[in-house]
Design an enzyme around this catalytic site. Structure first.
Site, PDB file in Angstrom:
ATOM      1  N   SER A  21      19.502  -0.469 -37.980  1.00  0.00           N
ATOM      2  CA  SER A  21      19.474  -0.597 -39.232  1.00  0.00           C
ATOM      3  C   SER A  21      19.556  -2.394 -39.765  1.00  0.00           C
ATOM      4  O   SER A  21      19.965  -3.051 -39.018  1.00  0.00           O
ATOM      5  CB  SER A  21      20.744  -0.093 -39.994  1.00  0.00           C
ATOM      6  N   LYS A  45      17.689   0.555 -43.924  1.00  0.00           N
ATOM      7  CA  LYS A  45      18.617  -0.698 -44.106  1.00  0.00           C
ATOM      8  C   LYS A  45      19.876  -0.059 -45.194  1.00  0.00           C
ATOM      9  O   LYS A  45      19.484   1.067 -45.726  1.00  0.00           O
ATOM     10  CB  LYS A  45      17.774  -1.643 -45.281  1.00  0.00           C
ATOM     11  N   ASN A  69      22.353 -14.004 -39.087  1.00  0.00           N
ATOM     12  CA  ASN A  69      21.708 -13.895 -40.315  1.00  0.00           C
ATOM     13  C   ASN A  69      22.973 -13.539 -41.200  1.00  0.00           C
ATOM     14  O   ASN A  69      24.052 -13.137 -40.662  1.00  0.00           O
ATOM     15  CB  ASN A  69      20.765 -12.414 -40.281  1.00  0.00           C
ATOM     16  N   LEU A  73      23.300  -7.730 -47.392  1.00  0.00           N
ATOM     17  CA  LEU A  73      23.319  -6.328 -47.703  1.00  0.00           C
ATOM     18  C   LEU A  73      22.305  -6.140 -49.190  1.00  0.00           C
ATOM     19  O   LEU A  73      22.406  -5.067 -49.569  1.00  0.00           O
ATOM     20  CB  LEU A  73      24.657  -5.564 -47.924  1.00  0.00           C
ATOM     21  N   CYS A 130      29.889  -4.762 -41.319  1.00  0.00           N
ATOM     22  CA  CYS A 130      28.779  -5.871 -41.824  1.00  0.00           C
ATOM     23  C   CYS A 130      29.625  -7.121 -42.086  1.00  0.00           C
ATOM     24  O   CYS A 130      30.794  -7.141 -42.928  1.00  0.00           O
ATOM     25  CB  CYS A 130      28.171  -5.513 -43.071  1.00  0.00           C
ATOM     26  N   ILE A 191      26.516  -2.189 -30.968  1.00  0.00           N
ATOM     27  CA  ILE A 191      27.328  -2.770 -31.682  1.00  0.00           C
ATOM     28  C   ILE A 191      26.701  -3.407 -32.602  1.00  0.00           C
ATOM     29  O   ILE A 191      25.758  -3.657 -32.801  1.00  0.00           O
ATOM     30  CB  ILE A 191      28.169  -3.970 -30.674  1.00  0.00           C
ATOM     31  N   THR A 193      26.881  -6.906 -35.360  1.00  0.00           N
ATOM     32  CA  THR A 193      26.568  -8.214 -34.844  1.00  0.00           C
ATOM     33  C   THR A 193      28.145  -8.997 -34.748  1.00  0.00           C
ATOM     34  O   THR A 193      29.013  -8.662 -35.079  1.00  0.00           O
ATOM     35  CB  THR A 193      25.810  -9.038 -35.885  1.00  0.00           C
ATOM     36  N   GLY A 217      20.564 -10.547 -31.115  1.00  0.00           N
ATOM     37  CA  GLY A 217      19.408 -10.891 -30.104  1.00  0.00           C
ATOM     38  C   GLY A 217      20.082 -10.688 -28.589  1.00  0.00           C
ATOM     39  O   GLY A 217      21.210 -10.319 -28.496  1.00  0.00           O
TER      40      GLY A 217
END
Lengths: 308, 246
Positions: A21, A45, A69, A73, A130, A191, A193, A217
């Site tokens: 997502s 998303k 990032n 949202l 988030c 997981i 971020t 990443g």
């Protein structure tokens, strides 16, 4: 025999590879590059009850082997997601995992009810992790009790299976996983971020307008693999593993760690064709080794059956 | 949009921190002036995000890029040599419009100048009269002047007066009535000044920090005057003047 296929709650997948997502928008940009039918599933998303305009720029920064990032949202709100973004995806024979976020249990219950009853999604992914918006759900992602209460509330209204996306920004990931499992979660995504930041040494100021952002990443992969390895031994619901996947070896690591499916995130930005490339590579590998996805799942911790 | 394994056919440092590179692709890029290439710096996994670099000159399977060494990524690209390959995505974004008549003023600041050279060549082919104001911090940043003079009546500015006129590309722009429209590319403060001073409307090309470059990551989202959101990579980087809030 199809060596790659995986059956997860709500999602019959041709293969275990799906985009993560936030890294695939609502699919449109990628649909013009390749046939989305190749994918195991599509994760769209996050949708929130109302439209969100997102954070100020800069929203992204690169770090060594990683990306920060803080998009915030940005999305057109759940009604427009249902009326404009999800219908074009119905032409593909691919399960759709719809990510939902919010700032209160009511937000999650509202979007979950709307999305699950739209008939346009196969399963929900609760984004309780988030890190980039105030009240962006992460408060549910770090406390097992509120995560469980939220999961239970969403399960009560959802007509499709519910996956909970866990945050690594917690001291006890297994406790979180067990809490949402006992609250009725059908699966886990892990997981999200890791919270990070980068400072511009020329100005002395943070690069991201939001100050902090989510690190993704290859840099986060070892953390993700460890968490999947640990959690998969303590829950019986399936795990969609993710975090820095960009090669076949990464996919195998997550499957060996105990994931049932593997999501590809940031790598979609570096190479937009990464998902079909990994699917082909995995197919070839399974064929050569005469293995199946289900036979290699959890190999890193399962007792060696062939010795018996 | 396609992914190319472009081969570097020549490389030259045209200033201490400005690199000019010619890339060869296996098929024509079919790019428009103002569009950009998204380059992945070579680094064995060290680099995750591509770098948007505007196209400076293009002909069939050959294109030239001119970029400033800003950080580790652009430095890694500039370290490559003739014969080395570069992972290139493109062409991306919306370029400058194909103006067919009248006079176009090109206004460029620093590394905003290279895409205007591509535009100048196209406008010249179209038979358009071209004027150019190109500005740099000092003589050590000046570039592409001779190339620009091939197509345009060119005025060079430096902020310290070490080359060309002392001053900025926007000096006395408000009284310049010799053009019908303009193409501007450069840092945001320059673009703001251009929009405020130019007596005609035109087009601005933005240098925004980007993620994916094709609209999927929402890293370069900007606001239009009417409040709607656009993506610099997909809807831009060229916009009509005053279309987006700078």
């Amino acid at each position: 025999m199809n060596r790659s296929s995986v059956k997860l709650p709500g999602m019959d997948m041709k293969n275990p590879i799906l985009p993560a997502s936030g890294c695939f928008s609502f699919g449109r940009e990628f649909a013009s590059l390749y046939d989305l039918n190749q994918l195991g599933a599509v994760t769209v998303k996050a949708a929130t009850p109302e439209a969100k305009r997102g954070n100020a720029l800069p929203r992204a920064a690169e770090t060594t082997a990683g990306m920060l990032n803080a998009i915030g949202l940005q999305n057109p709100g759940v009604e427009k997601v249902i009326s404009e973004e999800l219908p074009p995806l119905q032409q593909y024979d691919v399960p759709i995992l719809a990510n939902t976020a919010g700032s209160s249990p009511e937000d999650y219950v509202y979007t979950a009810r709307r999305l699950s009853r739209s008939g346009l999604v196969s399963a929900l992914e609760l984004n309780i992790s988030c890190p980039n918006v105030k009240d962006g759900g992460i408060q549910f992602g770090s406390d097992p009790e509120s995560a469980a209460a939220l999961t239970k509330a969403v399960k009560e209204v959802s007509s499709v299976p519910v996956y909970v996306k866990l945050s690594p920004n917690t001291s006890d990931i297994t406790g979180m996983a067990q809490a949402v499992e006992s609250a009725g979660a059908d699966g886990l995504s892990m997981i999200n971020t890791l919270i990070g930041m980068k400072i511009d040494v020329r100005t002395g100021r943070p690069i991201l307008a939001n100050t902090t952002g989510g690190l993704s990443g290859p840099a986060v992969k070892p953390v993700a693999v460890r968490m999947v390895y640990e959690v998969s031994q303590h829950v019986s619901i399936p795990i969609i593993g993710m975090g820095g996947v960009s090669t076949l070896e990464d996919v195998l690591e997550f499957l060996y760690a105990g994931a049932s499916a593997v999501a590809v995130g940031t790598a979609n930005f570096t190479n937009p064709w990464i998902c079909p490339e990994l699917i082909t590579a995995l197919d070839t590998w399974l064929e050569e080794k005469e293995e199946t996805v289900s036979s290699i799942k959890g190999r890193s911790w399962k007792p060696c059956m062939s010795a018996l | 949009m396609k992914k190319h394994a472009a081969v570097i056919s020549s490389k030259e440092m045209i200033q201490e921190n400005i690199c000019s590179m010619t890339l060869q692709t296996d098929e024509p890029l079919e790019a428009r002036p103002g569009q950009f290439l998204h380059l992945l710096p070579p680094g064995e996994g060290r680099f995750i995000l591509r770098r948007p670099i505007s196209i400076c000159e293009i002909e069939e399977t050959e294109c030239r890029i001119v970029f400033r060494l800003e950080g580790d990524g652009t430095k890694a690209v500039a370290k490559q040599n003739s014969g080395d390959k570069l992972d290139v995505l493109g062409p991306l974004g919306q370029g400058f419009p194909d103006i067919q008549s009248g006079t176009v003023l090109l206004i460029g600041g620093g590394v905003g100048v290279p895409p205007l050279l591509a535009a100048a060549e196209q406008l010249h082919k179209n038979g358009v009269r071209i004027q150019a104001r190109i500005g740099f911090a000092d003589q050590n940043q000046v570039m592409l002047v001779e190339e620009m003079e091939k197509w345009a009546e060119t005025i060079v500015y430096t902020e310290d007066g070490s080359a060309g006129r002392k001053g900025r590309v926007t000096d006395e722009l408000e009284t310049d009535n010799g053009f019908d429209t303009y193409f501007a590319c450069g840092p945001k403060p320059m673009l703001k000044a251009v929009e405020a001073k130019a007596p005609a409307s035109g087009y601005v090309s933005l240098e925004e920090r980007m993620g994916c470059g094709f609209g999927a990551c929402y890293a370069c989202v900007m606001e239009k005057e009417d409040g709607t959101l656009v993506k610099a990579c997909l809807d831009g980087p060229v916009f009509q003047s005053r279309e987006v809030l700078l």
